[in-house]
Motif scaffolding. Sequence first.
Motif, PDB file in Angstrom:
ATOM      1  N   TYR A  63       0.842  -1.185   0.000  1.00 12.75           N
ATOM      2  CA  TYR A  63       0.000   0.000   0.000  1.00 12.75           C
ATOM      3  C   TYR A  63       0.876   1.233   0.000  1.00 12.75           C
ATOM      4  CZ  TYR A  63       1.021  -0.597   4.997  1.00 12.75           C
ATOM      5  OH  TYR A  63       1.655  -0.782   6.196  1.00 12.75           O
ATOM      6  N   VAL A  64       0.265   2.377  -0.201  1.00 13.45           N
ATOM      7  CA  VAL A  64       0.951   3.662  -0.185  1.00 13.45           C
ATOM      8  C   VAL A  64       0.239   4.551   0.820  1.00 13.45           C
ATOM      9  CG1 VAL A  64       1.529   5.730  -1.516  1.00 13.45           C
ATOM     10  CG2 VAL A  64       1.669   3.469  -2.596  1.00 13.45           C
ATOM     11  N   LEU A  65       0.999   5.198   1.703  1.00 13.07           N
ATOM     12  CA  LEU A  65       0.444   6.126   2.679  1.00 13.07           C
ATOM     13  C   LEU A  65       1.058   7.506   2.483  1.00 13.07           C
ATOM     14  CD1 LEU A  65       0.619   4.012   5.978  1.00 13.07           C
ATOM     15  CD2 LEU A  65      -1.369   4.410   4.530  1.00 13.07           C
ATOM     16  N   GLY A  66       0.253   8.520   2.707  1.00 13.18           N
ATOM     17  CA  GLY A  66       0.748   9.890   2.661  1.00 13.18           C
ATOM     18  C   GLY A  66       1.437  10.267   3.959  1.00 13.18           C
ATOM     19  N   PRO A  67       2.015  11.480   4.012  1.00 16.67           N
ATOM     20  CA  PRO A  67       2.789  11.915   5.182  1.00 16.67           C
ATOM     21  C   PRO A  67       2.031  11.859   6.504  1.00 16.67           C
ATOM     22  CG  PRO A  67       3.043  13.474   3.378  1.00 16.67           C
ATOM     23  CD  PRO A  67       2.000  12.481   2.957  1.00 16.67           C
ATOM     24  N   THR A  68       0.749  12.134   6.506  1.00 18.66           N
ATOM     25  CA  THR A  68      -0.005  12.125   7.767  1.00 18.66           C
ATOM     26  C   THR A  68      -0.965  10.942   7.848  1.00 18.66           C
ATOM     27  OG1 THR A  68      -1.679  13.615   6.857  1.00 18.66           O
ATOM     28  CG2 THR A  68       0.173  14.627   8.053  1.00 18.66           C
ATOM     29  N   GLU A  69      -0.750   9.946   7.019  1.00 18.80           N
ATOM     30  CA  GLU A  69      -1.561   8.732   7.095  1.00 18.80           C
ATOM     31  C   GLU A  69      -0.830   7.699   7.936  1.00 18.80           C
ATOM     32  OE1 GLU A  69      -4.221   8.408   3.160  1.00 18.80           O
ATOM     33  OE2 GLU A  69      -2.068   8.146   2.806  1.00 18.80           O
TER      34      GLU A  69
END
Length: 184
Positions: free
Chosen positions: A40-46
């Motif tokens: 998966y890919v998460l953003g900076p605040t995820e």
Amino acid sequence: MVELTQKRRSVLLGLAGLGVGHALLPSAAEAEGGAASQGYVLGPTEGEHLVHFRNPGNIFIKVDPLKGSKNLAIGTQQVPIGAGIPIHIHFEADEAFYILEGRGSFILNDVPLPFEKGGTIFIPKNSWHGFKNPDQELLLLWMVTPTGLDAFFRETCSPPGIAPKKLTKEQINEIAEKYATKFR
């Protein structure tokens, strides 16, 4: 079917960013054959958002057994000016940090070593270590294998908006012992 799976994953990862996704994400055993183990890919605040129990620093757990990785935990940790990280040891885990922001002094087996933004710190298991940051906030990327630091944070820290847990040094060490860690 693929679209439904992607929507479900997106909702679950979004909830994880709110600090509630961990209750809804599949267990590590379920994830081994499921969508979470495919990446998966998460953003900076995820990620699972927690607030540290000793200071108002934010922790985001990005990779762990709840999200499909049975061997590796990764996250970020904000350390406010002067808060540092107390000297401790992991008896079963190797740990590494990448310094995203800030500088200070890293203590490895009682030897102070300077570090700065862009630096990397590796701590083999059975090594006493901690941080001092008297004049700058730190933002650290931490990686630990095997997992356990993620679970320690879950037991000692709180989601945003929830009062910090009032833990004594003895209670912290009692929790840490469950994850093969000890604080001085």
